[in-house]
Enzyme design. Structure first.
Site, mmCIF file in Angstrom:
data_model
loop_
_atom_site.group_PDB
_atom_site.id
_atom_site.type_symbol
_atom_site.label_atom_id
_atom_site.label_comp_id
_atom_site.label_asym_id
_atom_site.label_seq_id
_atom_site.Cartn_x
_atom_site.Cartn_y
_atom_site.Cartn_z
ATOM 1 N N LYS A 178 0.182 2.508 -9.248
ATOM 2 C CA LYS A 178 -0.069 3.469 -8.168
ATOM 3 C C LYS A 178 0.709 4.762 -8.428
ATOM 4 C CE LYS A 178 -0.059 3.884 -3.096
ATOM 5 N NZ LYS A 178 0.225 3.216 -1.805
ATOM 6 N N SER A 235 -3.484 3.049 1.764
ATOM 7 C CA SER A 235 -3.467 4.162 0.829
ATOM 8 C C SER A 235 -3.632 3.747 -0.640
ATOM 9 C CB SER A 235 -2.145 4.927 0.973
ATOM 10 O OG SER A 235 -1.039 4.116 0.600
ATOM 11 N N SER A 253 -0.988 -0.725 3.530
ATOM 12 C CA SER A 253 -1.610 -0.025 2.398
ATOM 13 C C SER A 253 -1.826 -0.856 1.141
ATOM 14 C CB SER A 253 -0.781 1.214 2.040
ATOM 15 O OG SER A 253 -0.912 2.198 3.023
#
EC number: 6.3.5.7
Length: 485
Positions: A78, A153, A177
Protein backbone atom coordinates in the site's frame (compact mmCIF):
# COMPACT_ATOMS: atom_id res chain seq x y z
CA UNK A 1 -4.23 -22.62 -12.24
CA UNK A 2 -1.98 -19.76 -13.38
CA UNK A 3 1.02 -18.96 -11.16
CA UNK A 4 -0.34 -15.52 -10.26
CA UNK A 5 -3.57 -17.11 -8.95
CA UNK A 6 -1.81 -19.21 -6.31
CA UNK A 7 -2.41 -18.66 -2.62
CA UNK A 8 0.55 -17.55 -0.52
CA UNK A 9 0.80 -21.05 1.00
CA UNK A 10 0.73 -22.74 -2.41
CA UNK A 11 3.32 -20.36 -3.85
CA UNK A 12 5.61 -20.71 -0.81
CA UNK A 13 5.46 -24.52 -1.02
CA UNK A 14 6.25 -24.53 -4.75
CA UNK A 15 9.14 -22.12 -4.24
CA UNK A 16 10.55 -24.18 -1.36
CA UNK A 17 10.53 -27.38 -3.46
CA UNK A 18 11.92 -25.44 -6.47
CA UNK A 19 8.90 -26.48 -8.56
CA UNK A 20 8.75 -22.84 -9.62
CA UNK A 21 11.16 -19.92 -9.29
CA UNK A 22 10.49 -16.49 -7.83
CA UNK A 23 11.46 -14.96 -11.17
CA UNK A 24 8.73 -17.00 -12.92
CA UNK A 25 6.16 -16.11 -10.26
CA UNK A 26 7.11 -12.43 -10.25
CA UNK A 27 7.06 -12.25 -14.05
CA UNK A 28 3.55 -13.77 -14.09
CA UNK A 29 2.36 -11.01 -11.74
CA UNK A 30 4.15 -8.28 -13.72
CA UNK A 31 2.58 -9.56 -16.95
CA UNK A 32 -0.86 -9.39 -15.33
CA UNK A 33 -0.14 -5.85 -14.10
CA UNK A 34 0.98 -4.73 -17.56
CA UNK A 35 -2.16 -6.21 -19.10
CA UNK A 36 -4.82 -5.11 -16.63
CA UNK A 37 -3.55 -2.24 -14.46
CA UNK A 38 -4.52 0.37 -17.10
CA UNK A 39 -8.14 -0.69 -16.46
CA UNK A 40 -8.09 -1.73 -12.80
CA UNK A 41 -5.70 1.05 -11.62
CA UNK A 42 -4.60 -0.99 -8.61
CA UNK A 43 -0.98 0.21 -8.70
CA UNK A 44 0.22 3.81 -8.52
CA UNK A 45 3.88 2.80 -9.01
CA UNK A 46 5.40 -0.41 -10.40
CA UNK A 47 9.14 -1.10 -10.65
CA UNK A 48 9.53 -4.28 -12.70
CA UNK A 49 13.32 -4.04 -12.80
CA UNK A 50 13.69 -3.87 -9.01
CA UNK A 51 11.06 -6.60 -8.54
CA UNK A 52 12.87 -9.02 -10.87
CA UNK A 53 16.21 -8.23 -9.19
CA UNK A 54 14.63 -9.01 -5.80
CA UNK A 55 13.18 -12.23 -7.27
CA UNK A 56 16.62 -13.32 -8.51
CA UNK A 57 18.07 -12.64 -5.05
CA UNK A 58 15.23 -14.67 -3.50
CA UNK A 59 15.92 -17.61 -5.82
CA UNK A 60 19.59 -17.52 -4.82
CA UNK A 61 18.60 -17.44 -1.14
CA UNK A 62 16.30 -20.44 -1.58
CA UNK A 63 18.99 -22.33 -3.52
CA UNK A 64 21.41 -21.71 -0.64
CA UNK A 65 18.91 -23.20 1.81
CA UNK A 66 18.19 -19.87 3.51
CA UNK A 67 14.60 -19.40 2.36
CA UNK A 68 11.74 -18.35 4.65
CA UNK A 69 7.96 -18.61 4.09
CA UNK A 70 7.79 -15.21 2.37
CA UNK A 71 11.03 -15.50 0.39
CA UNK A 72 10.34 -14.90 -3.30
CA UNK A 73 6.64 -14.02 -2.83
CA UNK A 74 5.45 -11.08 -5.00
CA UNK A 75 3.58 -8.65 -2.77
CA UNK A 76 1.68 -5.41 -3.38
CA UNK A 77 2.56 -2.68 -0.87
CA UNK A 78 0.00 0.00 0.00
CA UNK A 79 1.35 3.42 -0.98
CA UNK A 80 1.23 4.66 2.61
CA UNK A 81 4.28 2.67 3.76
CA UNK A 82 7.62 4.45 3.34
CA UNK A 83 9.94 2.91 0.74
CA UNK A 84 13.37 4.44 0.13
CA UNK A 85 13.62 3.04 -3.40
CA UNK A 86 10.15 4.01 -4.61
CA UNK A 87 7.96 7.09 -4.27
CA UNK A 88 5.43 7.11 -1.42
CA UNK A 89 2.52 9.30 -2.47
CA UNK A 90 -0.42 8.46 -0.20
CA UNK A 91 -2.32 8.96 -3.48
CA UNK A 92 -2.09 12.72 -2.97
CA UNK A 93 -0.80 15.56 -5.10
CA UNK A 94 0.87 16.75 -1.89
CA UNK A 95 3.30 13.79 -1.99
CA UNK A 96 3.21 13.01 -5.71
CA UNK A 97 7.01 12.90 -6.03
CA UNK A 98 8.04 12.14 -2.42
CA UNK A 99 10.77 9.52 -1.96
CA UNK A 100 11.23 8.89 1.78
CA UNK A 101 14.68 8.89 3.40
CA UNK A 102 13.85 5.73 5.39
CA UNK A 103 11.79 2.55 5.10
CA UNK A 104 8.77 1.82 7.26
CA UNK A 105 9.47 -0.90 9.82
CA UNK A 106 7.05 -3.21 8.02
CA UNK A 107 8.79 -2.51 4.70
CA UNK A 108 12.06 -3.52 6.38
CA UNK A 109 10.47 -6.74 7.68
CA UNK A 110 9.21 -7.62 4.19
CA UNK A 111 12.63 -7.02 2.66
CA UNK A 112 14.38 -9.06 5.36
CA UNK A 113 11.92 -11.92 4.78
CA UNK A 114 12.83 -11.93 1.09
CA UNK A 115 9.44 -10.76 -0.21
CA UNK A 116 9.39 -9.20 -3.68
CA UNK A 117 7.74 -5.76 -3.60
CA UNK A 118 6.07 -5.35 -7.00
CA UNK A 119 5.06 -1.74 -6.45
CA UNK A 120 2.84 0.59 -4.47
CA UNK A 121 -0.95 0.36 -4.55
CA UNK A 122 -3.60 3.04 -4.85
CA UNK A 123 -5.66 4.28 -1.91
CA UNK A 124 -8.05 7.02 -0.94
CA UNK A 125 -5.98 10.18 -0.45
CA UNK A 126 -4.16 9.93 2.90
CA UNK A 127 -6.39 6.86 3.56
CA UNK A 128 -9.48 9.07 3.92
CA UNK A 129 -12.30 7.29 2.13
CA UNK A 130 -14.03 3.98 1.50
CA UNK A 131 -13.89 3.64 -2.28
CA UNK A 132 -10.52 5.00 -3.59
CA UNK A 133 -12.54 7.75 -5.29
CA UNK A 134 -10.59 10.42 -3.38
CA UNK A 135 -7.25 9.28 -4.86
CA UNK A 136 -5.34 11.93 -6.83
CA UNK A 137 -4.50 9.17 -9.34
CA UNK A 138 -8.13 8.17 -9.94
CA UNK A 139 -10.20 5.37 -8.46
CA UNK A 140 -9.22 1.70 -8.53
CA UNK A 141 -11.81 -0.63 -10.04
CA UNK A 142 -13.29 -3.80 -8.61
CA UNK A 143 -12.25 -6.79 -10.78
CA UNK A 144 -15.60 -8.46 -10.01
CA UNK A 145 -17.37 -5.53 -11.73
CA UNK A 146 -15.24 -2.69 -13.04
CA UNK A 147 -18.12 -0.22 -12.72
CA UNK A 148 -17.93 -0.68 -8.95
CA UNK A 149 -15.51 0.22 -6.18
CA UNK A 150 -13.06 -2.28 -4.66
CA UNK A 151 -13.58 -0.51 -1.33
CA UNK A 152 -11.18 1.69 0.55
CA UNK A 153 -9.00 3.05 1.66
CA UNK A 154 -6.88 -0.05 0.80
CA UNK A 155 -8.79 -0.53 -2.46
CA UNK A 156 -5.66 -0.71 -4.62
CA UNK A 157 -4.34 -3.59 -2.54
CA UNK A 158 -7.65 -5.47 -2.65
CA UNK A 159 -8.00 -4.91 -6.40
CA UNK A 160 -4.42 -6.06 -7.01
CA UNK A 161 -4.99 -9.45 -5.37
CA UNK A 162 -8.50 -9.93 -6.78
CA UNK A 163 -7.17 -9.17 -10.28
CA UNK A 164 -4.36 -11.72 -9.75
CA UNK A 165 -1.65 -9.05 -9.98
CA UNK A 166 -0.10 -10.03 -6.63
CA UNK A 167 -0.11 -13.05 -4.33
CA UNK A 168 -0.85 -10.94 -1.25
CA UNK A 169 -0.74 -7.31 -0.10
CA UNK A 170 -0.33 -4.97 2.83
CA UNK A 171 -3.02 -2.58 3.97
CA UNK A 172 -3.78 -0.18 6.78
CA UNK A 173 -7.02 0.05 8.72
CA UNK A 174 -8.20 3.19 10.53
CA UNK A 175 -11.95 2.57 10.44
CA UNK A 176 -12.30 -0.53 8.25
CA UNK A 177 -9.83 0.14 5.44
CA UNK A 178 -8.55 -3.46 5.28
CA UNK A 179 -11.76 -5.32 6.14
CA UNK A 180 -14.25 -3.40 3.96
CA UNK A 181 -12.25 -3.73 0.70
CA UNK A 182 -11.54 -7.38 1.52
CA UNK A 183 -15.30 -7.93 1.87
CA UNK A 184 -16.05 -6.24 -1.47
CA UNK A 185 -13.41 -8.23 -3.42
CA UNK A 186 -13.71 -11.75 -1.90
CA UNK A 187 -10.51 -11.59 0.15
CA UNK A 188 -9.45 -12.27 3.72
CA UNK A 189 -8.39 -9.05 5.44
CA UNK A 190 -7.09 -8.82 9.02
CA UNK A 191 -6.86 -5.69 11.16
CA UNK A 192 -4.65 -6.68 14.14
CA UNK A 193 -4.90 -5.39 17.70
CA UNK A 194 -3.84 -1.75 17.94
CA UNK A 195 -0.08 -1.72 18.59
CA UNK A 196 0.60 -5.22 17.20
CA UNK A 197 2.25 -3.91 14.00
CA UNK A 198 4.61 -0.96 14.00
CA UNK A 199 3.28 2.34 12.66
CA UNK A 200 6.81 3.70 12.18
CA UNK A 201 7.17 4.88 8.60
CA UNK A 202 3.43 4.63 7.86
CA UNK A 203 2.16 8.07 6.86
CA UNK A 204 -0.22 9.01 9.66
CA UNK A 205 -3.93 9.69 9.32
CA UNK A 206 -5.37 9.16 12.83
CA UNK A 207 -2.60 7.94 15.10
CA UNK A 208 -4.75 6.36 17.81
CA UNK A 209 -6.67 4.32 15.22
CA UNK A 210 -4.22 3.44 12.40
CA UNK A 211 -3.03 -0.16 12.22
CA UNK A 212 -1.33 -2.16 9.46
CA UNK A 213 -2.40 -5.66 8.50
CA UNK A 214 -2.37 -8.37 5.81
CA UNK A 215 -4.70 -8.71 2.81
CA UNK A 216 -4.72 -12.22 1.36
CA UNK A 217 -6.80 -14.93 -0.30
CA UNK A 218 -7.08 -17.16 2.79
CA UNK A 219 -6.83 -17.07 6.57
CA UNK A 220 -3.75 -19.30 6.38
CA UNK A 221 -2.11 -16.75 4.07
CA UNK A 222 -3.04 -13.97 6.50
CA UNK A 223 -1.37 -15.87 9.35
CA UNK A 224 1.79 -16.31 7.26
CA UNK A 225 2.00 -12.62 6.34
CA UNK A 226 1.09 -11.52 9.88
CA UNK A 227 4.07 -13.52 11.19
CA UNK A 228 6.35 -11.15 9.28
CA UNK A 229 4.43 -7.93 10.02
CA UNK A 230 4.07 -8.25 13.81
CA UNK A 231 6.88 -7.06 16.07
CA UNK A 232 7.64 -4.79 18.99
CA UNK A 233 9.21 -1.59 17.69
CA UNK A 234 10.77 0.97 20.06
CA UNK A 235 10.45 3.55 17.25
CA UNK A 236 6.66 3.40 17.66
CA UNK A 237 5.57 4.67 21.08
CA UNK A 238 2.29 2.70 20.83
CA UNK A 239 3.95 -0.61 19.92
CA UNK A 240 2.96 -3.46 22.26
CA UNK A 241 5.68 -5.43 24.04
CA UNK A 242 3.95 -8.78 23.75
CA UNK A 243 5.48 -12.03 22.46
CA UNK A 244 4.38 -12.69 18.89
CA UNK A 245 3.36 -16.32 18.37
CA UNK A 246 3.63 -18.27 15.13
CA UNK A 247 0.08 -17.55 14.01
CA UNK A 248 0.02 -20.51 11.63
CA UNK A 249 0.22 -22.85 14.65
CA UNK A 250 -3.26 -21.72 15.71
CA UNK A 251 -4.88 -23.12 12.56
CA UNK A 252 -6.22 -26.38 13.97
CA UNK A 253 -9.51 -26.37 12.05
CA UNK A 254 -11.40 -26.89 15.31
CA UNK A 255 -14.06 -24.50 16.66
CA UNK A 256 -15.91 -26.97 18.90
CA UNK A 257 -17.13 -25.24 22.05
CA UNK A 258 -16.26 -21.77 20.75
CA UNK A 259 -18.77 -19.16 21.90
CA UNK A 260 -19.65 -16.73 19.12
CA UNK A 261 -21.50 -13.54 20.04
CA UNK A 262 -24.32 -12.29 17.80
CA UNK A 263 -25.21 -8.63 18.45
CA UNK A 264 -28.69 -7.57 17.29
CA UNK A 265 -27.41 -4.01 16.78
CA UNK A 266 -25.41 -5.19 13.76
CA UNK A 267 -28.48 -6.61 12.00
CA UNK A 268 -30.83 -3.61 11.97
CA UNK A 269 -32.04 -1.24 9.28
CA UNK A 270 -29.64 -0.53 6.45
CA UNK A 271 -28.31 -4.07 6.16
CA UNK A 272 -28.86 -5.47 2.66
CA UNK A 273 -31.15 -8.54 2.67
CA UNK A 274 -28.76 -10.72 0.67
CA UNK A 275 -25.88 -9.80 2.97
CA UNK A 276 -28.05 -10.63 5.99
CA UNK A 277 -28.95 -14.03 4.53
CA UNK A 278 -25.30 -14.88 3.82
CA UNK A 279 -24.27 -13.94 7.37
CA UNK A 280 -27.09 -16.01 8.87
CA UNK A 281 -26.00 -19.00 6.76
CA UNK A 282 -22.44 -18.56 8.05
CA UNK A 283 -23.77 -18.54 11.62
CA UNK A 284 -25.51 -21.86 10.97
CA UNK A 285 -22.32 -23.31 9.50
CA UNK A 286 -20.41 -22.42 12.64
CA UNK A 287 -23.12 -24.11 14.69
CA UNK A 288 -22.79 -27.23 12.54
CA UNK A 289 -19.03 -27.16 13.20
CA UNK A 290 -19.64 -27.26 16.96
CA UNK A 291 -19.57 -23.58 17.92
CA UNK A 292 -22.22 -22.04 20.16
CA UNK A 293 -24.11 -18.88 19.12
CA UNK A 294 -24.68 -16.51 22.05
CA UNK A 295 -26.98 -13.45 21.78
CA UNK A 296 -25.25 -10.31 23.08
CA UNK A 297 -26.04 -6.61 23.11
CA UNK A 298 -23.76 -3.73 22.10
CA UNK A 299 -26.11 -0.73 22.44
CA UNK A 300 -23.35 1.88 22.22
CA UNK A 301 -22.55 0.75 18.68
CA UNK A 302 -24.90 3.46 17.46
CA UNK A 303 -22.39 6.09 18.57
CA UNK A 304 -19.63 4.68 16.34
CA UNK A 305 -20.00 6.97 13.32
CA UNK A 306 -20.27 10.32 15.17
CA UNK A 307 -17.51 9.30 17.60
CA UNK A 308 -15.16 8.26 14.82
CA UNK A 309 -15.85 11.35 12.71
CA UNK A 310 -14.90 13.60 15.60
CA UNK A 311 -11.78 11.76 16.79
CA UNK A 312 -10.26 10.84 13.43
CA UNK A 313 -10.56 14.32 11.83
CA UNK A 314 -9.13 15.87 15.02
CA UNK A 315 -6.05 13.64 14.75
CA UNK A 316 -5.92 14.14 10.98
CA UNK A 317 -5.88 17.94 11.28
CA UNK A 318 -2.91 17.67 13.63
CA UNK A 319 -1.00 15.08 11.58
CA UNK A 320 -1.49 16.87 8.27
CA UNK A 321 -0.40 20.26 9.61
CA UNK A 322 3.17 19.27 8.64
CA UNK A 323 2.38 19.57 4.93
CA UNK A 324 2.88 23.29 4.37
CA UNK A 325 5.07 23.55 1.26
CA UNK A 326 8.22 24.33 3.23
CA UNK A 327 10.20 21.17 3.98
CA UNK A 328 8.76 18.52 1.64
CA UNK A 329 5.69 17.81 -0.42
CA UNK A 330 3.86 19.99 -2.92
CA UNK A 331 4.89 23.67 -3.04
CA UNK A 332 2.86 26.29 -4.90
CA UNK A 333 4.56 28.38 -7.56
CA UNK A 334 5.86 31.88 -6.77
CA UNK A 335 4.28 32.47 -3.34
CA UNK A 336 3.99 36.14 -2.38
CA UNK A 337 4.75 35.54 1.30
CA UNK A 338 4.73 32.78 3.94
CA UNK A 339 0.95 32.97 4.40
CA UNK A 340 0.41 32.66 0.65
CA UNK A 341 2.82 29.70 0.58
CA UNK A 342 0.89 27.86 3.31
CA UNK A 343 -2.55 28.72 1.95
CA UNK A 344 -1.96 27.88 -1.71
CA UNK A 345 0.27 24.83 -1.13
CA UNK A 346 -2.34 23.21 1.09
CA UNK A 347 -5.31 24.33 -1.03
CA UNK A 348 -3.73 22.99 -4.23
CA UNK A 349 -2.00 19.96 -2.70
CA UNK A 350 -4.94 18.41 -0.81
CA UNK A 351 -8.17 17.03 -2.31
CA UNK A 352 -11.69 17.94 -1.19
CA UNK A 353 -12.22 15.06 1.27
CA UNK A 354 -8.90 15.66 3.02
CA UNK A 355 -9.65 19.39 3.32
CA UNK A 356 -13.13 18.57 4.63
CA UNK A 357 -11.68 16.40 7.40
CA UNK A 358 -8.94 18.90 8.29
CA UNK A 359 -11.56 21.63 8.69
CA UNK A 360 -13.85 19.37 10.71
CA UNK A 361 -10.94 18.35 12.96
CA UNK A 362 -9.78 21.91 13.47
CA UNK A 363 -13.34 22.88 14.39
CA UNK A 364 -13.87 20.17 17.02
CA UNK A 365 -10.51 20.99 18.64
CA UNK A 366 -11.10 24.75 18.68
CA UNK A 367 -11.73 26.78 21.80
CA UNK A 368 -15.32 26.48 22.93
CA UNK A 369 -16.00 23.28 21.00
CA UNK A 370 -13.37 20.94 22.46
CA UNK A 371 -15.54 20.01 25.46
CA UNK A 372 -18.75 19.86 23.44
CA UNK A 373 -17.38 17.50 20.80
CA UNK A 374 -13.90 16.05 21.25
CA UNK A 375 -14.10 15.30 24.97
CA UNK A 376 -17.57 13.75 24.57
CA UNK A 377 -16.31 11.61 21.68
CA UNK A 378 -13.48 10.28 23.83
CA UNK A 379 -15.99 9.43 26.55
CA UNK A 380 -18.16 7.60 24.01
CA UNK A 381 -15.06 5.75 22.80
CA UNK A 382 -14.43 4.52 26.34
CA UNK A 383 -18.05 3.32 26.64
CA UNK A 384 -17.73 1.39 23.37
CA UNK A 385 -14.47 -0.24 24.51
CA UNK A 386 -15.93 -1.15 27.91
CA UNK A 387 -18.98 -2.66 26.24
CA UNK A 388 -16.80 -4.96 24.13
CA UNK A 389 -14.78 -5.90 27.20
CA UNK A 390 -17.97 -6.95 29.01
CA UNK A 391 -19.16 -8.92 25.97
CA UNK A 392 -15.89 -10.85 25.80
CA UNK A 393 -16.50 -12.13 29.32
CA UNK A 394 -19.36 -14.17 27.79
CA UNK A 395 -18.05 -15.00 24.31
CA UNK A 396 -14.79 -15.81 22.52
CA UNK A 397 -15.48 -13.76 19.41
CA UNK A 398 -18.25 -11.72 17.78
CA UNK A 399 -19.65 -12.37 14.29
CA UNK A 400 -21.10 -9.48 12.24
CA UNK A 401 -21.42 -8.38 8.63
CA UNK A 402 -18.32 -6.54 7.39
CA UNK A 403 -20.20 -4.10 5.18
CA UNK A 404 -23.93 -3.32 4.99
CA UNK A 405 -23.89 -3.81 1.20
CA UNK A 406 -21.85 -5.43 -1.54
CA UNK A 407 -19.64 -3.26 -3.80
CA UNK A 408 -21.41 -0.06 -4.86
CA UNK A 409 -21.09 1.81 -8.15
CA UNK A 410 -18.82 4.81 -8.54
CA UNK A 411 -20.64 8.04 -7.74
CA UNK A 412 -23.44 6.17 -5.98
CA UNK A 413 -22.47 7.56 -2.58
CA UNK A 414 -21.70 11.16 -3.51
CA UNK A 415 -23.02 12.37 -0.14
CA UNK A 416 -20.07 12.14 2.32
CA UNK A 417 -22.33 10.84 5.12
CA UNK A 418 -23.57 7.97 2.93
CA UNK A 419 -19.94 7.06 2.23
CA UNK A 420 -19.11 7.22 5.94
CA UNK A 421 -21.94 4.77 6.71
CA UNK A 422 -20.29 2.06 4.59
CA UNK A 423 -17.89 1.51 7.53
CA UNK A 424 -20.62 1.36 10.17
CA UNK A 425 -19.81 -2.25 11.20
CA UNK A 426 -16.01 -1.88 11.21
CA UNK A 427 -15.36 1.43 12.97
CA UNK A 428 -16.08 0.19 16.53
CA UNK A 429 -13.23 -2.33 16.23
CA UNK A 430 -10.75 0.52 15.70
CA UNK A 431 -12.25 2.68 18.44
CA UNK A 432 -11.83 -0.22 20.89
CA UNK A 433 -8.39 -1.24 19.55
CA UNK A 434 -9.55 -4.82 18.88
CA UNK A 435 -8.51 -7.30 16.17
CA UNK A 436 -11.00 -7.99 13.39
CA UNK A 437 -10.98 -10.10 10.25
CA UNK A 438 -13.20 -10.14 7.16
CA UNK A 439 -13.79 -13.53 5.55
CA UNK A 440 -15.60 -14.35 2.25
CA UNK A 441 -19.00 -15.92 2.97
CA UNK A 442 -21.03 -15.73 -0.24
CA UNK A 443 -22.15 -13.76 -3.28
CA UNK A 444 -25.24 -11.71 -4.02
CA UNK A 445 -27.54 -12.14 -7.03
CA UNK A 446 -25.30 -9.81 -9.09
CA UNK A 447 -22.30 -12.07 -8.47
CA UNK A 448 -20.68 -9.63 -6.02
CA UNK A 449 -18.77 -10.92 -2.97
CA UNK A 450 -20.07 -10.77 0.60
CA UNK A 451 -17.82 -10.77 3.67
CA UNK A 452 -18.44 -11.55 7.32
CA UNK A 453 -16.48 -9.96 10.14
CA UNK A 454 -15.10 -11.76 13.18
CA UNK A 455 -14.05 -9.56 16.13
CA UNK A 456 -11.73 -10.86 18.84
CA UNK A 457 -10.28 -10.02 22.21
CA UNK A 458 -7.17 -7.81 22.34
CA UNK A 459 -4.04 -9.76 21.27
CA UNK A 460 -6.14 -12.80 20.33
CA UNK A 461 -5.61 -12.85 16.59
CA UNK A 462 -5.03 -16.59 16.97
CA UNK A 463 -8.71 -17.31 17.74
CA UNK A 464 -9.82 -15.12 14.82
CA UNK A 465 -7.46 -16.86 12.40
CA UNK A 466 -8.37 -20.32 13.72
CA UNK A 467 -12.09 -19.59 13.32
CA UNK A 468 -11.67 -18.06 9.86
CA UNK A 469 -9.47 -20.95 8.71
CA UNK A 470 -11.91 -23.55 10.07
CA UNK A 471 -14.74 -21.86 8.14
CA UNK A 472 -12.67 -21.82 4.96
CA UNK A 473 -11.95 -25.55 5.31
CA UNK A 474 -15.71 -26.14 5.15
CA UNK A 475 -16.58 -23.65 2.38
CA UNK A 476 -15.20 -22.65 -1.01
CA UNK A 477 -16.24 -19.00 -1.30
CA UNK A 478 -12.63 -17.86 -0.91
CA UNK A 479 -11.52 -20.13 -3.76
CA UNK A 480 -13.56 -18.30 -6.38
CA UNK A 481 -11.45 -16.16 -8.70
CA UNK A 482 -11.98 -13.43 -11.25
CA UNK A 483 -10.60 -14.33 -14.68
CA UNK A 484 -9.96 -11.09 -16.52
CA UNK A 485 -8.54 -12.85 -19.56
Amino acid sequence: MALNELTLREAADKLATKEISSVELTQACLDQIAKHNPTINAFVTVDAEKALAAAQAADARIAAGNGAPLTGIPIAHKDIFNTTDMRTTCSSRMLENFIPPFDATITTHLRQAGAVILGKTNLDEFAMGSSTETSYFGASRNPWDTQRTPGGSSGGSSAAIAANMAICATGTDTGGSIRQPASLTNLTGLKPTYGRCSRYGIIAFASSLDQAGPMTRTAEDAAMLLNVMVSYDPKDSTSIQSPAPDFTQALTGDVKGLKIGIAAEYFGDGLNDEVRAAIETAQQQYQAMGAELVPISLPNSGYAIPTYYIISPAECSSNLARYDGVKFGYRCEEPKDIRDLYFRSRSEGFGDEVKRRIMLGTYVLSSGYYDAYYRKAQQARRLIADEFKAAFEKVDLILTPTSPTTAFKFGEKDDPVQMYLSDIYTINVNLAGLPGISVPCGFDSKGLPIGMQLIGRPLDEETLLRSADAYQRQTDWHKRRVHLG
